[in-house]
Design an enzyme around this catalytic site. Structure first.
Site, PDB file in Angstrom:
ATOM      1  N   ALA A  73       0.664  -1.068  -0.070  1.00 46.17           N
ATOM      2  CA  ALA A  73      -0.067   0.205  -0.038  1.00 46.17           C
ATOM      3  C   ALA A  73       0.535   1.868  -0.066  1.00 46.17           C
ATOM      4  O   ALA A  73       0.790   2.385  -0.355  1.00 46.17           O
ATOM      5  CB  ALA A  73      -0.923   0.278   1.426  1.00 46.17           C
ATOM      6  N   ASN A 153      -5.934   2.919  11.072  1.00 47.07           N
ATOM      7  CA  ASN A 153      -5.563   1.629  10.829  1.00 47.07           C
ATOM      8  C   ASN A 153      -5.125   1.435  12.114  1.00 47.07           C
ATOM      9  O   ASN A 153      -5.197   0.717  12.651  1.00 47.07           O
ATOM     10  CB  ASN A 153      -4.014   1.517  10.281  1.00 47.07           C
ATOM     11  N   THR A 242      10.656  -6.561 -12.622  1.00 48.42           N
ATOM     12  CA  THR A 242       9.941  -7.646 -12.580  1.00 48.42           C
ATOM     13  C   THR A 242       8.796  -8.144 -11.573  1.00 48.42           C
ATOM     14  O   THR A 242       9.285  -8.034 -10.506  1.00 48.42           O
ATOM     15  CB  THR A 242      10.993  -9.215 -12.489  1.00 48.42           C
ATOM     16  N   CYS A 334       4.189   0.783  11.194  1.00 46.79           N
ATOM     17  CA  CYS A 334       4.926   1.686  10.276  1.00 46.79           C
ATOM     18  C   CYS A 334       5.649   3.336  10.753  1.00 46.79           C
ATOM     19  O   CYS A 334       6.465   3.700  10.492  1.00 46.79           O
ATOM     20  CB  CYS A 334       3.937   2.184   8.858  1.00 46.79           C
TER      21      CYS A 334
END
Length: 391
Positions: A73, A153, A242, A334
């Site tokens: 996110a 959150n 990738t 975080c």
């Protein structure tokens, strides 16, 4: 999960569902091809990615060509906000967001302020909800983006996304929502909610870490934003690099399971959360942060007067005398390195000391009532011990 571990920090990350891991394993072992390769081996990996893209799109009511896979996110938020800022700066340089957003949104907006953009950080009410009239009045003719998190959150407070998106569209602004804590837990439909850009991560819904998705609307109101990463034109030019095939496959499977089991999970988890709150609120000087009704069913942010949350967390995670290890948190993982109080709780009106008296408990479908009873007993005992010494 170890038998002596009671994990109650699922808003930080969830354990991976065994069914998700089973789906991923072939792409971590013998089916290791690059999904961008044109040979038969690569095509098989490409087909797996294609299937996962459909699973993600189905969960949020999108089309497959509107889904871009990311590392999570945070990356998706950066692509979306910086992309809108670059693509729509000729219309205006004003962005509206909320003081209680995740740091990925707030830090990105603060970065854009150094580049000449103006950001309005909306206040919330004491229960964590936005006042709709304040939102409406903040959006201007030069506003290019309104970004409001669906579910907070830290507190689980659910914002009225559809009404806010209507305000944004009335002024010609785009509407973005960080749905990391809501996708896979409650119904999210980008059309019904009027969302133009949406972000979420796999590891919040029993999927692997390091993979997420960004929805960019292409139907009705097509949005074209520049790429943040260049070097090969992967993901329709939006994100070169990738593809993480095992992670993407895991994200797809997690979305499929969530769509099938969301309602059943809500009933079970809500029952446990209500029981948990009822028991912990029996402790004197205890309170719940955030609106009690407009709140996600799996999370409680609870304060204990005179109890230092760090001391409580460390005590529970370093048990003695054969007690189980109990994992809770005091906010967003975080920002765990910060010694500052939660910006979310400060925005709700708590003072510095009150904010440090709070912990977040977030439940998941793998928890059971027996473990919850043990956890409540240990948490209560630890709190009463700390209150005794007013630590």
């Amino acid at each position: 999960m170890p038998e002596d571990l009671i994990y109650l920090d699922n808003n930080a990350t969830t354990p991976i569902d065994p069914r998700v891991l089973d789906e991923m394993m072939p792409f971590l072992t013998h089916n290791f091809a690059n999904a961008a390769s044109t040979h038969k081996f690569g095509v098989s990996a490409h087909e797996a990615v294609k299937k996962a893209r459909q699973q993600v799109a189905d969960l949020i009511g999108a089309d497959t060509h509107e889904i871009t896979f990311t590392s999570g996110a945070t990356e998706a938020i950066n692509i979306a906000i910086k992309g809108v800022a670059e693509a729509f700066s000729s219309k205006g340089k004003h962005i509206v967001t909320v003081s209680t957003e995740h740091s990925a949104v707030l830090d990105t907006c603060r970065y854009l302020e150094t580049k000449g953009f103006e950001v309005t950080y909306l206040p919330v009410q004491a229960d964590g909800l936005l006042e709709l009239e304040v939102v409406k009045n903040a959006i201007r003719a030069d506003t290019i983006l309104v970004s409001v998190m669906h579910v907070n959150n830290e507190t689980g407070v659910i914002q009225p996304i559809q009404e806010i998106s209507d305000f944004a569209h009335e002024k010609g602004a785009l509407f973005m929502s960080d749905c990391t804590q809501s996708v896979g837990k409650i119904p999210v439909n980008v059309d019904e909610m009027g969302i133009d850009l949406l972000c979420f991560s796999a590891h919040k819904i029993y999927g692997p870490k390091g993979v997420g998705a960004l929805f960019i609307r292409q139907r009705k109101n097509r949005i074209k934003i520049p790429a943040l990463l260049h070097g090969g034109g992967h993901e329709r030019g939006m994100r070169s690099g990738t593809l993480n095939v095992p992670g993407i496959v895991g994200l797809g499977k997690a979305c499929e399971i969530a769509q099938d089991e969301m309602g059943e999970n809500e009933v079970k988890i809500r029952e446990m959360k209500d029981y948990l709150e009822t028991e912990l609120l029996k402790i004197e000087g205890t309170w719940i942060n955030g609106n009690r009704d407009q709140r996600l069913y799996n999370v409680t942010n609870i304060g204990f007067e005179g109890v230092d949350s760090e001391a409580l967390i460390m005590g529970l995670s370093n048990p003695e005398n054969g007690s189980p290890m109990i994992i809770v948190s005091n906010g967003s993982a975080c920002t765990a390195a910060s010694i500052e109080p939660s910006h979310v709780l400060i925005s709700l009106g708590l003072n510095y000391y009150q904010a440090f008296n709070c912990i977040r408990i977030s439940l998941a479908r793998f928890e059971n009532k027996q473990n919850l009873v043990k956890a409540i007993k240990e948490i209560t005992g630890r709190i009463l011990y700390l209150k005794q010494f007013q630590i």
